[in-house]
Design an enzyme around this catalytic site. Sequence first.
Site, mmCIF file in Angstrom:
data_model
loop_
_atom_site.group_PDB
_atom_site.id
_atom_site.type_symbol
_atom_site.label_atom_id
_atom_site.label_comp_id
_atom_site.label_asym_id
_atom_site.label_seq_id
_atom_site.Cartn_x
_atom_site.Cartn_y
_atom_site.Cartn_z
ATOM 1 N N ARG A 1 3.254 6.508 11.970
ATOM 2 C CA ARG A 1 2.792 5.756 13.340
ATOM 3 C C ARG A 1 2.421 7.065 14.127
ATOM 4 O O ARG A 1 3.474 7.874 14.421
ATOM 5 C CB ARG A 1 3.535 4.885 13.747
ATOM 6 C CG ARG A 1 3.365 3.426 13.062
ATOM 7 C CD ARG A 1 2.132 2.851 13.117
ATOM 8 N NE ARG A 1 1.927 1.469 12.331
ATOM 9 C CZ ARG A 1 1.297 1.496 11.062
ATOM 10 N NH1 ARG A 1 1.056 2.449 10.535
ATOM 11 N NH2 ARG A 1 1.471 0.318 10.499
ATOM 12 N N GLN B 1 -5.380 2.801 18.515
ATOM 13 C CA GLN B 1 -6.489 2.782 17.451
ATOM 14 C C GLN B 1 -7.618 2.204 17.716
ATOM 15 O O GLN B 1 -7.222 0.755 17.915
ATOM 16 C CB GLN B 1 -5.856 2.775 16.066
ATOM 17 C CG GLN B 1 -5.202 3.817 15.608
ATOM 18 C CD GLN B 1 -4.543 3.617 14.058
ATOM 19 O OE1 GLN B 1 -3.844 4.496 13.750
ATOM 20 N NE2 GLN B 1 -4.960 2.672 13.460
ATOM 21 N N ASN C 1 0.777 -1.056 0.014
ATOM 22 C CA ASN C 1 -0.050 0.009 -0.015
ATOM 23 C C ASN C 1 0.800 1.087 -0.145
ATOM 24 O O ASN C 1 0.330 2.428 0.500
ATOM 25 C CB ASN C 1 -0.934 -0.132 1.136
ATOM 26 C CG ASN C 1 -0.258 -0.096 2.431
ATOM 27 O OD1 ASN C 1 0.941 0.105 2.465
ATOM 28 N ND2 ASN C 1 -1.143 -0.546 3.613
ATOM 29 N N HIS D 1 -7.506 6.131 10.337
ATOM 30 C CA HIS D 1 -6.148 5.386 9.476
ATOM 31 C C HIS D 1 -6.864 4.856 8.366
ATOM 32 O O HIS D 1 -7.306 3.841 8.196
ATOM 33 C CB HIS D 1 -5.891 4.255 10.518
ATOM 34 C CG HIS D 1 -4.484 3.823 10.023
ATOM 35 N ND1 HIS D 1 -3.817 2.820 10.926
ATOM 36 C CD2 HIS D 1 -3.768 3.877 8.779
ATOM 37 C CE1 HIS D 1 -2.821 2.649 10.266
ATOM 38 N NE2 HIS D 1 -2.689 3.272 9.046
HETATM 39 N N1 LIG Z 1 -0.985 5.148 7.368
HETATM 40 C C1 LIG Z 1 -1.028 4.147 6.607
HETATM 41 O O1 LIG Z 1 -1.832 3.462 5.771
HETATM 42 C C2 LIG Z 1 0.633 3.110 6.252
HETATM 43 C C3 LIG Z 1 0.672 2.418 5.269
HETATM 44 C C4 LIG Z 1 1.916 1.758 5.072
HETATM 45 C C5 LIG Z 1 2.889 1.989 5.887
HETATM 46 N N2 LIG Z 1 2.758 2.819 6.957
HETATM 47 C C6 LIG Z 1 4.064 3.224 8.043
HETATM 48 O O2 LIG Z 1 4.991 3.668 7.297
HETATM 49 C C7 LIG Z 1 6.103 2.976 7.389
HETATM 50 C C8 LIG Z 1 7.094 3.023 6.454
HETATM 51 O O3 LIG Z 1 6.783 2.026 5.406
HETATM 52 P P1 LIG Z 1 7.655 1.740 4.162
HETATM 53 O O4 LIG Z 1 6.904 0.784 3.194
HETATM 54 O O5 LIG Z 1 8.267 3.063 3.511
HETATM 55 O O6 LIG Z 1 8.725 1.025 4.899
HETATM 56 P P2 LIG Z 1 10.398 0.858 4.532
HETATM 57 O O7 LIG Z 1 10.658 -0.134 5.421
HETATM 58 O O8 LIG Z 1 10.272 0.665 3.187
HETATM 59 O O9 LIG Z 1 10.895 2.149 4.872
HETATM 60 C C9 LIG Z 1 11.308 2.634 6.249
HETATM 61 C C10 LIG Z 1 12.810 3.474 6.027
HETATM 62 O O10 LIG Z 1 12.730 3.950 7.392
HETATM 63 C C11 LIG Z 1 14.312 3.930 7.720
HETATM 64 N N3 LIG Z 1 14.609 3.993 8.900
HETATM 65 C C12 LIG Z 1 14.149 3.107 9.881
HETATM 66 N N4 LIG Z 1 14.405 3.452 11.357
HETATM 67 C C13 LIG Z 1 14.999 4.919 11.154
HETATM 68 C C14 LIG Z 1 15.735 5.723 11.939
HETATM 69 N N5 LIG Z 1 15.605 5.305 13.353
HETATM 70 N N6 LIG Z 1 16.153 6.955 11.406
HETATM 71 C C15 LIG Z 1 16.102 7.078 10.193
HETATM 72 N N7 LIG Z 1 15.598 6.032 9.370
HETATM 73 C C16 LIG Z 1 14.966 4.976 9.618
HETATM 74 C C17 LIG Z 1 14.674 2.537 7.178
HETATM 75 O O11 LIG Z 1 15.976 2.598 6.849
HETATM 76 C C18 LIG Z 1 13.827 2.390 5.803
HETATM 77 O O12 LIG Z 1 14.510 3.142 4.815
HETATM 78 C C19 LIG Z 1 5.677 1.596 8.069
HETATM 79 O O13 LIG Z 1 6.585 1.128 8.860
HETATM 80 C C20 LIG Z 1 4.290 1.766 8.644
HETATM 81 O O14 LIG Z 1 4.589 2.199 10.025
HETATM 82 C C21 LIG Z 1 1.810 3.353 7.080
#
Ligand SMILES: NC(=O)c1ccc[n+]([C@@H]2O[C@H](COP(=O)([O-])OP(=O)(O)OC[C@H]3O[C@@H](n4cnc5c(N)ncnc54)[C@H](O)[C@@H]3O)[C@@H](O)[C@H]2O)c1
Length: 438
Positions: free
Chosen positions: A344, A373, A206, A392
């Site tokens: 989040r 949530q 997503n 959400h």
């Molecule tokens: N609102 C929604 O409906 C929805 C949907 C999908 C994902 N999300 C959230 O978005 C987040 C990210 O999704 P994604 O697919 O891009 O994940 P991803 O794993 O592709 O990317 C996350 C990035 O964050 C970086 N990261 C992690 N910890 C870090 C830190 N302490 N400092 C700097 N960078 C850091 C990682 O290296 C990675 O590049 C998910 O984990 C989820 O919580 C929300």
Amino acid sequence: MAAFTPPLLCAQSSIRTSTGTSQLVQISTVTNGVYTAANINNLVKFSSTRKIALQNSRNVSVKPVAASSSAVEGATSKSDSSMPGGEQKTMKVVGVFYKAHEYAKDPKFLGCAENALGLREFLESKGHTYIVTDDKEGDNCELEKHIPDMDILITTPFHPAYMTPERLKKAKNLKLILTAGVGSDHIDLHTAAEKGMTVAEVSGSNVVSVAEDELMRILILLRNFVPAHTQVSEGGWNVAAVAYKAFDLQGKTVGTVGSGRIGLELLKRLKAFDCKLLYYARHSMGEEKEKATGATWESDLDKFLAACDVVSINLPLSDKTRGMFNKEVLNKMKKGAMLVNNARGAIVDVDAVKEACESGQLGGYSGDVWYPQPPPEDHCWRYMPNQAMTPHISGTTIDAQARYAHGVQEMLEQYFSGKPLPEENYIVREGELAGQYQ
Ligand SMILES: NC(=O)c1ccc[n+]([C@@H]2O[C@H](COP(=O)([O-])OP(=O)(O)OC[C@H]3O[C@@H](n4cnc5c(N)ncnc54)[C@H](O)[C@@H]3O)[C@@H](O)[C@H]2O)c1
């Protein structure tokens, strides 16, 4: 596995991707001699020099190549201690999803409890029991009744079943936890790892839905859209009350904290708006992606925050990111900057965000993620000024539901047949947390 044979419809074949990795794929359709392969099942050792275009992680174009006995060194499926190994054991599968009530009639609305991700026939035809509920809170909820004897749990971030250490310790039979969507922080990942459970999500399912939604929120905040809409809905007309703080996106500095899948998709979309793009991340995303997006890496968070007119948070919730946007960090942002958080709720400090929206330190805050949530009716973000909050919703569009429902079924099929899950989906595997949660 035998040597490579040209792919046939509905056959499996080993291919080498343009990124150099090797994958076992299911060939599903053929058009003009180009085969489309879906259901990437397995990582295999493979030494062919053939290259194919990897369009995305679930859709690969493969050109048929003549058989070659030297193409395959040997397929080695990494075994997973949590896999049933092909046994025909029937299992108790529990799904926790939001209820849709009158909105559940459309069968394409797969993500609700009523339509149960479209998995009922698939699971029950194999003899498994499938319990689905939205009742997830408190000691007497429906979920609690099934924790002691469930084998597989399917959860979703949109209606998170909080799997605390206590709950996981009671789940004696639980081996596999699947997240329908992306983000598995509602599960205590350290306890899951200690107990040898596998946690996996549908990575990438997503991310476009979320990136599009974030772009919308950036525009909504900059244009001061919500007060304008509220005004006319309530019978009013006051151009000045909106225009005094409405801005173009063009020329602004916009940054993403985190440049994983969503961060990258957002930057790609923002490129068209002619703004200055920055990203804060632990590592550079590389020349190719920087060129494709026009974004510049800033490894110093303070400098990044001071430069941005708009910041979008695209990080997982982990031990390192929980509470990361506290009062001190918000104060390092430009006065009046906008903050978008679809990652989040617990990555930001609730009261610090409220106070910053009240004082004008934040020009606006928009997001669709809260903790817990659903949030209580008196949650301060519902009533603070300069907010454009929603429930959400960003990652649960009908399109996203189709992708994550398909991804969950694919993982169940793999698991039941004793095969590993797609590599990129693992969040906890054999006691180890995925990199983004470390
Ligand atoms: N609102 C929604 O409906 C929805 C949907 C999908 C994902 N999300 C959230 O978005 C987040 C990210 O999704 P994604 O697919 O891009 O994940 P991803 O794993 O592709 O990317 C996350 C990035 O964050 C970086 N990261 C992690 N910890 C870090 C830190 N302490 N400092 C700097 N960078 C850091 C990682 O290296 C990675 O590049 C998910 O984990 C989820 O919580 C929300």
